[in-house]
Design a protein around this motif. Structure first.
Motif, PDB file in Angstrom:
ATOM      1  N   TRP A 127      -4.904  -9.317  10.347  1.00 16.55           N
ATOM      2  CA  TRP A 127      -4.402  -8.141  10.140  1.00 16.55           C
ATOM      3  C   TRP A 127      -2.770  -8.253  10.935  1.00 16.55           C
ATOM      4  CZ3 TRP A 127      -2.785  -5.197  14.697  1.00 16.55           C
ATOM      5  CH2 TRP A 127      -2.594  -3.664  14.472  1.00 16.55           C
ATOM      6  N   VAL A 128      -2.719  -9.036  11.835  1.00 14.92           N
ATOM      7  CA  VAL A 128      -1.256  -9.463  12.375  1.00 14.92           C
ATOM      8  C   VAL A 128      -0.443  -9.972  11.117  1.00 14.92           C
ATOM      9  CG1 VAL A 128       0.054 -10.942  13.868  1.00 14.92           C
ATOM     10  CG2 VAL A 128      -1.970  -9.512  14.799  1.00 14.92           C
ATOM     11  N   GLN A 182      -0.610  -9.376   8.066  1.00 13.88           N
ATOM     12  CA  GLN A 182      -0.536  -8.306   7.000  1.00 13.88           C
ATOM     13  C   GLN A 182       0.500  -7.151   7.792  1.00 13.88           C
ATOM     14  OE1 GLN A 182      -4.026  -6.583   5.787  1.00 13.88           O
ATOM     15  NE2 GLN A 182      -4.614  -8.546   4.778  1.00 13.88           N
ATOM     16  N   ALA A 183       0.592  -7.082   8.908  1.00 19.73           N
ATOM     17  CA  ALA A 183       1.503  -6.224   9.479  1.00 19.73           C
ATOM     18  C   ALA A 183       2.826  -6.644   9.570  1.00 19.73           C
ATOM     19  CB  ALA A 183       1.103  -5.903  11.084  1.00 19.73           C
ATOM     20  N   ARG A 184       3.093  -7.967   9.490  1.00 20.14           N
ATOM     21  CA  ARG A 184       4.551  -8.482   9.373  1.00 20.14           C
ATOM     22  C   ARG A 184       5.038  -8.256   8.086  1.00 20.14           C
ATOM     23  NH1 ARG A 184       3.144 -14.235  12.655  1.00 20.14           N
ATOM     24  NH2 ARG A 184       2.856 -13.367  14.547  1.00 20.14           N
TER      25      ARG A 184
END
Length: 53
Positions: A47-48, A50-52
């Protein structure tokens, strides 16, 4: 409960059956909690990343 001997082709299935047959529920709980923690860690890392993007 049946006392028939069952044969498992998957070693993990055999290990789980042995734990259950031996009434070692605490050990099984520890294994399941560790697996859930690993899964949540992997999901969080994904998730982290993909958030970047």
């Amino acid at each position: 409960m049946s006392h028939d001997v069952q044969h498992y082709s998957d070693p993990q299935d055999a290990a789980l059956a042995l734990i259950l047959a031996s009434n070692r529920g605490d050990e099984l709980t520890d294994i399941l909690v560790a697996a859930l923690e690993d899964a949540f860690r992997i999901l969080d890392e994904d998730w982290v990343s993909q958030a970047r993007h």
